[in-house]
Design a protein around this motif. Structure first.
Motif, PDB file in Angstrom:
ATOM      1  N   MET A 185       4.475  14.176   6.508  1.00  0.00           N
ATOM      2  CA  MET A 185       5.243  15.377   6.293  1.00  0.00           C
ATOM      3  C   MET A 185       4.684  16.556   6.918  1.00  0.00           C
ATOM      4  O   MET A 185       5.411  17.547   7.483  1.00  0.00           O
ATOM      5  N   PRO A 186       3.284  16.894   6.918  1.00  0.00           N
ATOM      6  CA  PRO A 186       2.663  18.144   7.497  1.00  0.00           C
ATOM      7  C   PRO A 186       2.946  18.170   9.016  1.00  0.00           C
ATOM      8  O   PRO A 186       3.236  19.076   9.506  1.00  0.00           O
ATOM      9  N   LEU A 187       2.733  16.845   9.505  1.00  0.00           N
ATOM     10  CA  LEU A 187       2.983  17.034  11.026  1.00  0.00           C
ATOM     11  C   LEU A 187       4.352  17.051  11.459  1.00  0.00           C
ATOM     12  O   LEU A 187       4.701  17.945  12.455  1.00  0.00           O
ATOM     13  N   MET A 188       5.210  16.672  10.822  1.00  0.00           N
ATOM     14  CA  MET A 188       6.844  16.577  11.131  1.00  0.00           C
ATOM     15  C   MET A 188       7.080  18.079  11.037  1.00  0.00           C
ATOM     16  O   MET A 188       7.831  18.758  11.815  1.00  0.00           O
ATOM     17  N   PHE A 189       6.677  18.820   9.850  1.00  0.00           N
ATOM     18  CA  PHE A 189       6.903  20.234   9.697  1.00  0.00           C
ATOM     19  C   PHE A 189       6.413  21.151  10.501  1.00  0.00           C
ATOM     20  O   PHE A 189       7.188  22.011  11.060  1.00  0.00           O
ATOM     21  N   ALA A 190       5.211  20.687  11.071  1.00  0.00           N
ATOM     22  CA  ALA A 190       4.752  21.552  12.125  1.00  0.00           C
ATOM     23  C   ALA A 190       5.451  21.380  13.413  1.00  0.00           C
ATOM     24  O   ALA A 190       5.557  22.549  14.240  1.00  0.00           O
ATOM     25  N   LEU A 191       5.823  20.112  13.716  1.00  0.00           N
ATOM     26  CA  LEU A 191       6.484  19.874  14.977  1.00  0.00           C
ATOM     27  C   LEU A 191       7.720  20.685  15.114  1.00  0.00           C
ATOM     28  O   LEU A 191       8.383  21.062  16.010  1.00  0.00           O
ATOM     29  N   SER A 213      10.444   4.263  22.972  1.00  0.00           N
ATOM     30  CA  SER A 213      11.543   4.628  22.108  1.00  0.00           C
ATOM     31  C   SER A 213      11.132   6.244  21.823  1.00  0.00           C
ATOM     32  O   SER A 213      12.072   7.123  21.651  1.00  0.00           O
ATOM     33  N   VAL A 214       9.982   6.456  21.948  1.00  0.00           N
ATOM     34  CA  VAL A 214       9.537   7.950  21.731  1.00  0.00           C
ATOM     35  C   VAL A 214      10.039   8.660  22.893  1.00  0.00           C
ATOM     36  O   VAL A 214      10.599   9.745  22.844  1.00  0.00           O
ATOM     37  N   LEU A 215       9.833   8.227  23.971  1.00  0.00           N
ATOM     38  CA  LEU A 215      10.493   8.969  25.236  1.00  0.00           C
ATOM     39  C   LEU A 215      11.934   8.998  25.271  1.00  0.00           C
ATOM     40  O   LEU A 215      12.487   9.840  25.811  1.00  0.00           O
ATOM     41  N   THR A 216      12.644   7.967  24.997  1.00  0.00           N
ATOM     42  CA  THR A 216      14.114   7.864  24.685  1.00  0.00           C
ATOM     43  C   THR A 216      14.438   8.764  23.923  1.00  0.00           C
ATOM     44  O   THR A 216      15.292   9.791  23.901  1.00  0.00           O
ATOM     45  N   GLY A 217      13.963   9.340  22.700  1.00  0.00           N
ATOM     46  CA  GLY A 217      14.246  10.211  21.636  1.00  0.00           C
ATOM     47  C   GLY A 217      13.865  11.664  22.330  1.00  0.00           C
ATOM     48  O   GLY A 217      14.892  12.290  22.075  1.00  0.00           O
ATOM     49  N   PHE A 218      12.904  11.954  23.268  1.00  0.00           N
ATOM     50  CA  PHE A 218      12.803  12.921  23.789  1.00  0.00           C
ATOM     51  C   PHE A 218      13.762  13.353  24.927  1.00  0.00           C
ATOM     52  O   PHE A 218      14.361  14.438  24.805  1.00  0.00           O
ATOM     53  N   THR A 253      12.090  -2.356  12.290  1.00  0.00           N
ATOM     54  CA  THR A 253      13.106  -1.525  12.792  1.00  0.00           C
ATOM     55  C   THR A 253      12.850  -0.048  12.194  1.00  0.00           C
ATOM     56  O   THR A 253      13.280   1.057  12.972  1.00  0.00           O
ATOM     57  N   SER A 254      12.149   0.022  11.267  1.00  0.00           N
ATOM     58  CA  SER A 254      12.179   1.377  10.603  1.00  0.00           C
ATOM     59  C   SER A 254      10.999   2.110  11.594  1.00  0.00           C
ATOM     60  O   SER A 254      11.163   3.236  11.574  1.00  0.00           O
ATOM     61  N   SER A 255      10.057   1.259  12.344  1.00  0.00           N
ATOM     62  CA  SER A 255       9.109   1.974  13.163  1.00  0.00           C
ATOM     63  C   SER A 255       9.836   2.416  14.285  1.00  0.00           C
ATOM     64  O   SER A 255       9.675   3.687  14.967  1.00  0.00           O
ATOM     65  N   LEU A 256      10.857   1.566  14.834  1.00  0.00           N
ATOM     66  CA  LEU A 256      11.698   1.864  15.903  1.00  0.00           C
ATOM     67  C   LEU A 256      12.440   3.454  15.810  1.00  0.00           C
ATOM     68  O   LEU A 256      12.360   4.315  16.475  1.00  0.00           O
ATOM     69  N   SER A 257      13.192   3.597  14.443  1.00  0.00           N
ATOM     70  CA  SER A 257      13.867   4.761  14.292  1.00  0.00           C
ATOM     71  C   SER A 257      12.853   5.850  13.860  1.00  0.00           C
ATOM     72  O   SER A 257      12.936   6.911  14.296  1.00  0.00           O
ATOM     73  N   PHE A 258      11.654   5.568  13.373  1.00  0.00           N
ATOM     74  CA  PHE A 258      10.758   6.705  13.106  1.00  0.00           C
ATOM     75  C   PHE A 258      10.040   7.258  14.444  1.00  0.00           C
ATOM     76  O   PHE A 258      10.321   8.410  14.686  1.00  0.00           O
ATOM     77  N   TYR A 259       9.717   6.222  15.484  1.00  0.00           N
ATOM     78  CA  TYR A 259       9.210   6.825  16.785  1.00  0.00           C
ATOM     79  C   TYR A 259      10.245   7.607  17.343  1.00  0.00           C
ATOM     80  O   TYR A 259      10.189   8.722  18.258  1.00  0.00           O
ATOM     81  N   ARG A 260      11.464   7.135  17.325  1.00  0.00           N
ATOM     82  CA  ARG A 260      12.587   7.864  18.040  1.00  0.00           C
ATOM     83  C   ARG A 260      12.777   9.264  17.730  1.00  0.00           C
ATOM     84  O   ARG A 260      12.975  10.048  18.155  1.00  0.00           O
ATOM     85  N   SER A 261      12.590   9.582  16.240  1.00  0.00           N
ATOM     86  CA  SER A 261      12.905  10.657  15.537  1.00  0.00           C
ATOM     87  C   SER A 261      11.841  11.536  16.103  1.00  0.00           C
ATOM     88  O   SER A 261      11.984  12.764  16.272  1.00  0.00           O
ATOM     89  N   VAL A 262      10.702  10.885  16.164  1.00  0.00           N
ATOM     90  CA  VAL A 262       9.369  11.801  16.478  1.00  0.00           C
ATOM     91  C   VAL A 262       9.398  12.236  17.962  1.00  0.00           C
ATOM     92  O   VAL A 262       9.158  13.486  18.279  1.00  0.00           O
ATOM     93  N   GLY A 263       9.764  11.409  18.908  1.00  0.00           N
ATOM     94  CA  GLY A 263      10.268  11.623  20.095  1.00  0.00           C
ATOM     95  C   GLY A 263      11.341  12.870  20.306  1.00  0.00           C
ATOM     96  O   GLY A 263      10.988  13.610  21.167  1.00  0.00           O
ATOM     97  N   GLY A 264      12.338  12.631  19.460  1.00  0.00           N
ATOM     98  CA  GLY A 264      13.385  13.754  19.409  1.00  0.00           C
ATOM     99  C   GLY A 264      12.514  15.235  19.056  1.00  0.00           C
ATOM    100  O   GLY A 264      12.920  16.195  19.802  1.00  0.00           O
ATOM    101  N   MET A 265      11.966  15.261  18.112  1.00  0.00           N
ATOM    102  CA  MET A 265      11.257  16.592  17.615  1.00  0.00           C
ATOM    103  C   MET A 265      10.525  17.037  18.788  1.00  0.00           C
ATOM    104  O   MET A 265      10.348  18.448  18.917  1.00  0.00           O
TER     105      MET A 265
END
Length: 576
Positions: A262-268, A325-330, A448-460
């Motif tokens: 939560m704090p990491l996502m809020f900061a990003l 997947s992180v890079l794909t979200g980026f 599957t949840s890890s896949l979506s999670f890392y993609r969202s992090v990459g998007g941020m």
């Protein structure tokens, strides 16, 4: 269930082809039997009845897929639909200083929920998880649409985000459990298509609804649609479970995960938007999130049933696919955000016209995902080969986008946008299929949840990094543009510190009459001659800075290209 379907199920059970955990192995045998029944001379006596039962089962599975796809569409749509509704919301509810919180609350809550929902789906089955997510998402939409203050809306959006994150993961896990690995690539293409369609249509739909019936219906429309999804899933989705995992949920791990992410996502999501990157709020959030992450990893390695299944990272190909997947979200979020802005500055289009040019990217993503998914499902390409092809297309498209200048051909630009979409769509389908095809059935939820999670992090990360590149390069280009005036009387070549942050300038006006631009620049404290020089240079400087954003994004996708070299198909792993 009818007597005939019950009898058919008994036949499957005797043959060992029907399992509560999955119907994956049942489907190929069903198809073969149906072909033999329909060719047999005894179809009129028995085969016709059995074939009818087969059609009922297949029709039920198709409806289940439609229900899950619609649920995922609503969950992803809610991430972007508020973009064009926010001006009207701020006018009515106030709170301009918290403008971004409505979107941030949903995105952060959904991202944090994903790993938890995936693990619970492995333990209790995806149907229960999916129904709970749809229910929470639908119910939370009612108070969100009836909010009287911005604080209320932010709170209900967070609840809606929790439900949306559960829906996204429940739908992905459900599709993966319904079908065998060789067919999952085709449904990964469907996932990529739904993801792209909801992301691109969201802003346009939000503006249409807000202008037509008011911003409240941006949220209230989820109520009838959510009820339909709920009914379809209840009636059609089998009660699938991973079956082998009967351990208790890791509640301590869930709490630690929330405290870490939560704090990491809020900061990003808030750095450079709500707060300065060096402000105490961002520094404290990053430090606290890092400490909690270390505690979480330590605890999860000692827990019998961790919320974060560390074992998936030991499976060959999974860490590579998740990193990609992180890079794909980026790349996806950077392109989604900056393609319209590039058309604003380079071609002087209106907001609606520029937004409509995201459609070629959507079509490209759909085609790329479908083509790569079908090739994988038919065994006509390995994950490595198709990932290299997809990333290569995206790199070429992003590089060409970086070369777009003022007055560029709209047709050529749309062709480049299609190329970017083809590459990104193929990347979404290929890396998703690689992860789901590598893990055993009892880890599908976690993977599957890890896949979506890392993609969202990459998007941020993409939005944050691209925004920083744009701001810095625009400032430098504009500073260079006025430096030649240093010798002119009454002109200062040295621009005041942080002058760009004080400018309240709509980027869509850069190609219009420059009188408004000059006036706004003068209000920010600049000398009139400098303001005039900046106004003249602003369109080309903005276009050039956006071009550098696409160049950086292309460099990021090059990293995904490199990671793709380490992918291996299942057949290669078995023989090599």
């Amino acid at each position: 269930m009818s007597d005939r379907v019950t009898a058919l199920k008994d036949v499957f059970e005797r043959r060992g082809l029907w399992r509560k955990t999955s119907v994956s192995n049942t489907l190929p045998w069903l198809r073969g039997m149906r072909r033999r029944w329909t060719r047999s001379s005894r179809v009129a006596d028995l085969g016709g009845t059995m074939a009818d039962d087969f059609e009922k089962i297949r029709r039920r599975l198709r409806l289940a897929v439609v229900g899950m796809a619609l649920g995922m569409f609503l969950a992803v749509l809610s991430q972007t639909v508020v973009a064009t509704a926010m001006p009207a919301i701020i006018v009515e509810l106030g709170g301009f200083g918290r403008y971004a919180w409505v979107a941030t609350a949903y995105l952060v809550a959904a991202t944090v929920t994903m790993p938890i929902a995936g693990r619970i789906a492995d333990i209790y089955g995806c149907k229960r998880v999916l129904l709970a997510g749809i229910g929470l998402f639908t119910v939370a939409s009612i108070p969100a649409g009836m909010s009287q203050t911005l604080n209320e809306l932010v709170a209900y959006r967070a609840l809606q985000g929790i439900g949306g994150g559960v829906v996204m993961i429940g739908s992905l896990v459900g599709m993966a459990q319904l079908f065998p690995p060789q067919r999952r690539a085709r449904y990964q293409a469907l996932v990529a298509m739904v993801y792209a369609l909801a992301s691109v249509l969201g802003p346009a739909l939000g503006g249409f609804i807000t202008d037509g019936v008011g911003w409240s219906w941006v949220f209230l429309m989820n109520v009838p649609l959510g009820a339909i999804v709920l009914a379809v899933v209840v009636r059609t989705l089998p009660n699938l479970q991973a079956g082998t995992d009967v351990s208790r949920p890791d509640y301590i791990g869930m709490v630690l995960l929330v405290l870490a992410v939560m704090p990491l996502m809020f900061a990003l999501s808030s750095g450079g938007v709500l707060f300065d990157w060096l402000s105490w709020q961002i520094v404290v959030c990053l430090a606290f999130g890092a400490v909690m992450t270390a505690v979480l990893i330590t605890m999860e390695m000692r827990t019998e049933s961790p919320i974060l299944t560390v074992d998936i990272y030991r499976i060959r190909g999974v860490p590579v696919s998740l990193a990609a997947s992180v890079l794909t979200g980026f790349g996806f979020y950077a392109a989604l955000l900056f393609v319209p802005l590039l058309l604003f500055s380079a071609s002087g289009m209106s907001a609606s016209a520029a937004g409509s040019h995201l459609t070629p990217m959507l079509l490209g993503m759909v085609v790329g995902a479908v083509v790569m998914g079908r090739r994988l499902s038919r065994g006509k390409g390995t994950h490595r080969r198709l990932a290299l092809t997809s990333t290569g297309l995206a790199i070429v498209g992003l590089f060409l986008m970086s070369t777009v200048s003022e007055g560029a051909s709209i047709l050529a630009t749309d062709g480049t946008i299609v190329l970017v979409g083809l590459g990104l769509g193929g990347m979404l389908a290929t890396f998703g299929s690689a992860v789901q095809g590598a893990v055993p059935p009892n880890m599908l939820g976690a993977a599957t949840s890890s896949l979506s999670f890392y993609r969202s992090v990459g998007g941020m990360l993409g939005v944050t990094a691209a925004g920083a590149v744009l701001t810095n390069r625009l400032r430098e280009r504009l500073s260079d543009a006025v430096s030649f005036d240093a010798s002119s009387p009454g002109t200062s070549a040295a621009l005041p510190p942080n002058w760009l942050g004080n400018v309240q300038l709509d980027p869509r006006s850069v190609s219009d009459d420059q009188t408004e631009i000059v006036a706004e620049l003068a209000r920010s404290g600049l000398d009139p001659p400098v303001a005039e020089a900046l106004a003249e240079a602003f369109p080309s400087a903005l276009t050039g800075a956006i071009g550098e954003v696409f160049l950086v994004t292309a460099a990021v996708v090059v990293l995904a290209f490199g990671l793709s070299l380490f992918l291996r198909s299942q057949n290669e792993e078995e023989t090599g």
